[in-house]
Design a protein around this motif. Structure first.
Motif, PDB file in Angstrom:
ATOM      1  N   UNK A  57      15.043 -12.015  12.815  1.00 39.27           N
ATOM      2  CA  UNK A  57      14.494 -11.049  11.649  1.00 39.27           C
ATOM      3  C   UNK A  57      13.213 -11.375  11.289  1.00 39.27           C
ATOM      4  N   UNK A  58      13.223 -12.479  11.578  1.00 35.66           N
ATOM      5  CA  UNK A  58      11.753 -13.896  10.446  1.00 35.66           C
ATOM      6  C   UNK A  58      10.808 -13.284  11.365  1.00 35.66           C
ATOM      7  N   UNK A  59      10.581 -13.034  12.585  1.00 34.42           N
ATOM      8  CA  UNK A  59       9.994 -12.381  13.287  1.00 34.42           C
ATOM      9  C   UNK A  59       9.451 -10.809  13.256  1.00 34.42           C
ATOM     10  N   UNK A  60      10.843 -10.212  13.506  1.00 37.08           N
ATOM     11  CA  UNK A  60      11.405  -8.749  12.927  1.00 37.08           C
ATOM     12  C   UNK A  60       9.964  -8.396  12.177  1.00 37.08           C
ATOM     13  N   UNK A  61       9.972  -9.118  11.012  1.00 34.87           N
ATOM     14  CA  UNK A  61       9.011  -8.964   9.510  1.00 34.87           C
ATOM     15  C   UNK A  61       7.493  -8.960  10.009  1.00 34.87           C
ATOM     16  N   UNK A  62       7.492 -10.264  11.028  1.00 34.62           N
ATOM     17  CA  UNK A  62       5.749  -9.884  11.247  1.00 34.62           C
ATOM     18  C   UNK A  62       5.468  -8.949  12.459  1.00 34.62           C
ATOM     19  N   UNK A  63       6.314  -8.790  13.506  1.00 33.46           N
ATOM     20  CA  UNK A  63       5.983  -7.689  14.585  1.00 33.46           C
ATOM     21  C   UNK A  63       5.962  -6.005  13.802  1.00 33.46           C
ATOM     22  N   UNK A  64       7.031  -5.883  12.876  1.00 37.98           N
ATOM     23  CA  UNK A  64       6.767  -4.472  12.278  1.00 37.98           C
ATOM     24  C   UNK A  64       5.934  -4.373  11.049  1.00 37.98           C
ATOM     25  N   UNK A  65       6.052  -5.435  10.260  1.00 37.57           N
ATOM     26  CA  UNK A  65       5.816  -5.344   8.903  1.00 37.57           C
ATOM     27  C   UNK A  65       7.055  -5.621   7.835  1.00 37.57           C
ATOM     28  N   UNK A  66       8.010  -5.304   8.405  1.00 37.14           N
ATOM     29  CA  UNK A  66       9.578  -4.895   7.238  1.00 37.14           C
ATOM     30  C   UNK A  66      10.703  -5.818   8.373  1.00 37.14           C
ATOM     31  N   UNK A  67      11.222  -6.093   7.079  1.00 36.66           N
ATOM     32  CA  UNK A  67      12.832  -5.741   8.611  1.00 36.66           C
ATOM     33  C   UNK A  67      13.945  -6.563   7.148  1.00 36.66           C
TER      34      UNK A  67
END
Length: 176
Positions: A57-67
């Motif tokens: 989930x933390x990585x998802x934020x960095x990839x997409x800009x949301x999570x």
């Protein structure tokens, strides 16, 4: 300490929605390891796999800009669940998701948090549509999706959970 510098922080009547923090890990891992409660998230039997989902989930934020945002109970300061926008590899499109932790069910927290997360996705992120992908046996999430105005659109084969139901949320202009 927030783990995602660009995650928003906003409040509803009873909740604070914010990026994941270190102290959110244990309640989320506990939820993920409860195979019955976390069925819609895959249900994990090994702690290290649940920890990887937390890190994902933390990585998802960095990839997409949301999570997923952490849902914090204003009254206690405790993590009460997660809600937000999820779109990992293999998803048909970004989805609005939610879960509340044990002891927070039946209080309208998921509804309040999901409304705020959807409003954020429409206003700040510019989404024109949202879905919620729900395993067919999750009757509580189906009821919440309908309460949010979402309608059943189709079945599909979810790369993680198999048969899944896709519910379409009203477009932003339909909510005004």
């Amino acid at each position: 300490m927030t783990l995602v510098a660009h995650a928003p922080r906003f409040e509803t009547e009873r909740l604070i929605l914010r990026g994941p923090e270190l102290h959110d890990g244990e309640p989320l891992i506990d939820f993920l390891m409860d195979e019955v409660r976390s069925e819609g998230f895959g249900g994990y039997t090994k702690r290290d796999d649940a920890w990887r989902w937390y890190a994902l989930n933390i990585g998802h934020w960095h990839i997409h800009g949301y999570g997923y945002l952490s849902i914090e109970d204003k009254e206690t300061g405790n993590p009460a669940g997660i809600t937000g926008i999820w779109n990992p590899e293999g998803w048909p499109e970004p989805e609005l998701g939610w879960v509340v932790f044990e002891g927070y069910e039946g209080k309208g927290i998921a509804y309040e948090a999901a409304l705020a997360a959807r409003a954020w996705a429409y206003s700040d992120l510019g989404f024109a549509t949202m879905t919620s992908n729900i395993v067919p046996s999750n009757t509580r999430s189906i009821a919440l999706a309908k309460r949010l105005g979402a309608t059943f659109e189709r079945e599909y084969d979810n790369v993680q959970m198999g048969l899944d139901h896709l519910y379409r949320h009203p477009a932003p202009e339909a909510l005004k």
